[in-house]
Scaffold this motif. Structure first.
Motif, PDB file in Angstrom:
ATOM      1  N   PHE A   8       0.591  -0.866  -0.270  1.00 58.02           N
ATOM      2  CA  PHE A   8      -0.392   0.042   0.047  1.00 58.02           C
ATOM      3  C   PHE A   8       0.735   1.124   0.068  1.00 58.02           C
ATOM      4  CE2 PHE A   8      -2.177  -3.450   1.748  1.00 58.02           C
ATOM      5  CZ  PHE A   8      -3.689  -3.091   1.325  1.00 58.02           C
ATOM      6  N   SER A  47      -1.793  -1.580  -4.169  1.00 62.12           N
ATOM      7  CA  SER A  47      -3.070  -0.485  -3.660  1.00 62.12           C
ATOM      8  C   SER A  47      -2.592   0.449  -3.360  1.00 62.12           C
ATOM      9  CB  SER A  47      -4.532  -1.576  -2.728  1.00 62.12           C
ATOM     10  OG  SER A  47      -5.224  -1.256  -2.763  1.00 62.12           O
ATOM     11  N   MET A  82     -10.543  -5.248  -6.198  1.00 58.50           N
ATOM     12  CA  MET A  82     -10.130  -5.837  -5.192  1.00 58.50           C
ATOM     13  C   MET A  82     -10.479  -7.260  -4.718  1.00 58.50           C
ATOM     14  SD  MET A  82     -10.749  -2.103  -2.842  1.00 58.50           S
ATOM     15  CE  MET A  82     -10.454  -0.630  -3.624  1.00 58.50           C
ATOM     16  N   LEU A 105      -8.623 -10.773  -2.527  1.00 60.15           N
ATOM     17  CA  LEU A 105      -9.730 -11.142  -1.536  1.00 60.15           C
ATOM     18  C   LEU A 105      -9.754 -12.593  -1.669  1.00 60.15           C
ATOM     19  CD1 LEU A 105     -11.711 -10.015   1.158  1.00 60.15           C
ATOM     20  CD2 LEU A 105     -11.003  -8.865  -0.333  1.00 60.15           C
ATOM     21  N   LEU A 157      -0.039 -14.183   4.410  1.00 56.77           N
ATOM     22  CA  LEU A 157      -0.912 -13.396   3.711  1.00 56.77           C
ATOM     23  C   LEU A 157       0.178 -12.249   4.608  1.00 56.77           C
ATOM     24  CD1 LEU A 157      -3.413 -11.076   1.951  1.00 56.77           C
ATOM     25  CD2 LEU A 157      -4.481 -11.274   4.324  1.00 56.77           C
ATOM     26  N   HIS A 163       0.979  -7.569   4.684  1.00 55.08           N
ATOM     27  CA  HIS A 163       0.212  -6.188   4.204  1.00 55.08           C
ATOM     28  C   HIS A 163       1.710  -5.718   5.093  1.00 55.08           C
ATOM     29  CE1 HIS A 163      -4.720  -5.691   4.334  1.00 55.08           C
ATOM     30  NE2 HIS A 163      -3.813  -6.864   3.558  1.00 55.08           N
ATOM     31  N   GLY A 198       3.016  -1.435   4.419  1.00 60.41           N
ATOM     32  CA  GLY A 198       2.876  -0.484   3.844  1.00 60.41           C
ATOM     33  C   GLY A 198       1.613   0.356   4.309  1.00 60.41           C
ATOM     34  N   GLU A 222       0.008   5.011   4.227  1.00 64.47           N
ATOM     35  CA  GLU A 222       0.967   6.290   4.274  1.00 64.47           C
ATOM     36  C   GLU A 222       0.660   6.369   5.800  1.00 64.47           C
ATOM     37  OE1 GLU A 222       2.598   6.598   2.127  1.00 64.47           O
ATOM     38  OE2 GLU A 222       1.658   5.042   0.728  1.00 64.47           O
ATOM     39  N   LEU A 270     -11.468 -13.539   7.737  1.00 66.46           N
ATOM     40  CA  LEU A 270     -10.579 -12.647   7.611  1.00 66.46           C
ATOM     41  C   LEU A 270     -10.633 -11.445   8.884  1.00 66.46           C
ATOM     42  CD1 LEU A 270     -10.202 -11.899   4.157  1.00 66.46           C
ATOM     43  CD2 LEU A 270      -8.994 -13.337   5.344  1.00 66.46           C
ATOM     44  N   PHE A 288     -10.082  -7.462   9.355  1.00 71.00           N
ATOM     45  CA  PHE A 288      -9.152  -6.384   9.068  1.00 71.00           C
ATOM     46  C   PHE A 288      -9.375  -5.673  10.363  1.00 71.00           C
ATOM     47  CE2 PHE A 288      -9.860  -6.849   4.788  1.00 71.00           C
ATOM     48  CZ  PHE A 288     -10.701  -7.693   3.691  1.00 71.00           C
ATOM     49  N   ARG A 328      -5.678   3.616  12.058  1.00 64.60           N
ATOM     50  CA  ARG A 328      -5.045   4.703  11.796  1.00 64.60           C
ATOM     51  C   ARG A 328      -6.833   5.916  11.222  1.00 64.60           C
ATOM     52  NH1 ARG A 328      -1.911   1.815   8.657  1.00 64.60           N
ATOM     53  NH2 ARG A 328       0.095   2.348   8.321  1.00 64.60           N
ATOM     54  N   SER A 340      -4.968   9.477   5.937  1.00 64.51           N
ATOM     55  CA  SER A 340      -4.405   8.812   5.050  1.00 64.51           C
ATOM     56  C   SER A 340      -5.722   7.799   4.121  1.00 64.51           C
ATOM     57  CB  SER A 340      -3.408   7.136   5.878  1.00 64.51           C
ATOM     58  OG  SER A 340      -3.711   6.513   6.838  1.00 64.51           O
ATOM     59  N   GLU A 341      -5.007   7.540   3.339  1.00 59.87           N
ATOM     60  CA  GLU A 341      -6.243   6.683   3.001  1.00 59.87           C
ATOM     61  C   GLU A 341      -6.843   5.298   3.270  1.00 59.87           C
ATOM     62  OE1 GLU A 341      -4.989   5.922  -1.084  1.00 59.87           O
ATOM     63  OE2 GLU A 341      -6.999   5.262  -1.997  1.00 59.87           O
ATOM     64  N   ASN A 342      -5.570   4.599   4.097  1.00 54.49           N
ATOM     65  CA  ASN A 342      -5.846   3.470   4.408  1.00 54.49           C
ATOM     66  C   ASN A 342      -7.252   2.731   5.385  1.00 54.49           C
ATOM     67  OD1 ASN A 342      -2.870   3.985   4.247  1.00 54.49           O
ATOM     68  ND2 ASN A 342      -2.616   1.807   5.523  1.00 54.49           N
ATOM     69  N   LEU A 389      -9.416   2.305   2.739  1.00 56.93           N
ATOM     70  CA  LEU A 389      -9.309   0.659   1.543  1.00 56.93           C
ATOM     71  C   LEU A 389      -8.868  -0.672   2.504  1.00 56.93           C
ATOM     72  CD1 LEU A 389      -5.113   1.647   0.687  1.00 56.93           C
ATOM     73  CD2 LEU A 389      -7.335   1.553  -0.925  1.00 56.93           C
ATOM     74  N   THR A 433     -13.377  -0.692   2.045  1.00 58.30           N
ATOM     75  CA  THR A 433     -13.323  -1.088   0.568  1.00 58.30           C
ATOM     76  C   THR A 433     -13.029  -2.772   0.590  1.00 58.30           C
ATOM     77  OG1 THR A 433     -11.304   0.443  -0.205  1.00 58.30           O
ATOM     78  CG2 THR A 433     -13.644   0.902  -0.253  1.00 58.30           C
ATOM     79  N   HIS A 434     -12.362  -2.635   0.928  1.00 57.65           N
ATOM     80  CA  HIS A 434     -11.639  -4.320   0.756  1.00 57.65           C
ATOM     81  C   HIS A 434     -12.532  -5.273   1.351  1.00 57.65           C
ATOM     82  CE1 HIS A 434      -7.971  -3.112  -0.744  1.00 57.65           C
ATOM     83  NE2 HIS A 434      -7.344  -4.028  -1.651  1.00 57.65           N
ATOM     84  N   LEU A 482      -4.680 -12.083   8.971  1.00 57.78           N
ATOM     85  CA  LEU A 482      -5.058 -10.480   9.567  1.00 57.78           C
ATOM     86  C   LEU A 482      -4.595  -9.037   8.297  1.00 57.78           C
ATOM     87  CD1 LEU A 482      -3.065 -11.320  12.802  1.00 57.78           C
ATOM     88  CD2 LEU A 482      -5.821 -11.291  12.719  1.00 57.78           C
ATOM     89  N   LEU A 483      -5.727  -8.114   8.538  1.00 56.62           N
ATOM     90  CA  LEU A 483      -5.111  -7.840   7.272  1.00 56.62           C
ATOM     91  C   LEU A 483      -4.679  -5.964   8.644  1.00 56.62           C
ATOM     92  CD1 LEU A 483      -7.358  -9.492   5.905  1.00 56.62           C
ATOM     93  CD2 LEU A 483      -6.346  -8.542   4.269  1.00 56.62           C
ATOM     94  N   PHE A 502      -4.407  -2.329   8.489  1.00 57.79           N
ATOM     95  CA  PHE A 502      -4.634  -1.087   7.984  1.00 57.79           C
ATOM     96  C   PHE A 502      -4.503   0.488   8.759  1.00 57.79           C
ATOM     97  CE2 PHE A 502      -7.165  -4.203   4.893  1.00 57.79           C
ATOM     98  CZ  PHE A 502      -6.469  -3.545   3.641  1.00 57.79           C
TER      99      PHE A 502
END
Lengths: 119, 138
Positions: free
Chosen positions: A9, A40, A100, A104, A113, A115, A117, A119, B6, B8, B12, B17-19, B22, B25-26, B135-136, B138
């Motif tokens: 990211f 992404s 996206m 998934l 998996l 992740h 980065g 910002e 999953l 998420f 943040r 930020s866009e995280n 994202l 949306t993911h 784990l994702l 963001f």
């Protein structure tokens, strides 16, 4: 052989996270693992071919093309790219564009998996 | 044939930020991911807001009015409408002085959802972190 999927990211310029992602992918592939990469957010900066290498900035196009040649599957978020003005004709050879849900779907079969980065 | 769970994890704050966007949306993309999967496979997402990320769930966001973009709030409601569970960390709400009535908890103005936001302790989140496949952050 395991399957690793990396979601990236971070932007090309501004941090070294994208550089790290390609080096990690390279190391995993050297050990015989399959690697998928999802770009992404600002990482879609990689979806623009013909980037010029300057010593002051990260330059990953060469490494990315090398990894694609070795079998890394790399897909860029279509909406993130379009929002930034990177269109289908800009995409480097071998890179795919998808929504996206592609990413998934990869989570089902992948062993790990990661992740990286943002910002 | 597998249903992959999953989690998420949004840490943040919104709009900086866009995280967080994202993440949402993911998570929403799980609804259409089946086109890329084998028959019988599916992904089951949960979105959890922790740390400063709980600020994403504050009600009455004015992103469209201010920035001309959809709000994080509308994406949270979109998740609730499509049965994607939304969890908010109670301890972090308390730390930020937020009460439950200040948090997006339903999608009534979008036609209503069958599920509502859950306010959970960090211990519950940790249990979930240990039980999901991926784990994702963001």
């Amino acid at each position: 052989m395991a399957e690793l999927t990396i979601g990236v990211f971070s932007s090309l310029v501004g941090s070294m996270s994208l550089d790290f992602s390609f080096r990690l992918a390279d190391a995993a592939m050297a050990k015989g693992h399959k690697v998928n990469m999802w770009l992404s957010g600002n990482a879609v900066m990689m979806a623009k071919k013909g980037q010029k290498a300057f010593k002051d900035y990260s330059h990953n196009e060469k490494k990315m093309m090398e990894l694609i040649g070795k079998g890394m599957e790399i897909t860029v978020c279509e909406a993130c790219a379009e929002a930034r003005g990177y269109h289908k004709e800009d995409v480097p050879q071998g890179m795919k564009r998808a929504s996206m849900d592609w990413y998934l779907a990869k989570t089902v079969k992948t062993d790990r998996l990661l992740h990286i980065g943002g910002e | 044939m597998a249903a992959v769970r999953l989690l998420f994890i949004v840490q943040r704050p919104p709009y900086k930020s866009e995280n967080p966007r994202l993440a949402l949306t993911h998570a929403l993309a799980s609804q259409t991911a089946e086109i890329y999967m084998d028959d019988g496979d599916s992904v089951v997402p949960t979105v959890v807001f922790v740390g400063d990320g709980v600020l994403n769930a504050v009600k009455s966001q004015q992103a469209m009015k201010t920035y001309g973009v959809t709000s994080t709030e509308s994406h949270i409601k979109g998740c609730l409408m499509t049965d994607v569970p939304i969890w908010v960390c109670k301890e972090d709400m308390e730390r930020l002085g937020l009460k439950e009535d200040q948090i997006v908890s339903d999608a009534e103005d979008m036609g209503g959802a069958e599920i509502s936001t859950k306010f959970v302790s960090f211990a519950d989140i940790q249990k979930e972190m240990e039980s999901v496949k991926h784990l994702l952050f963001f």
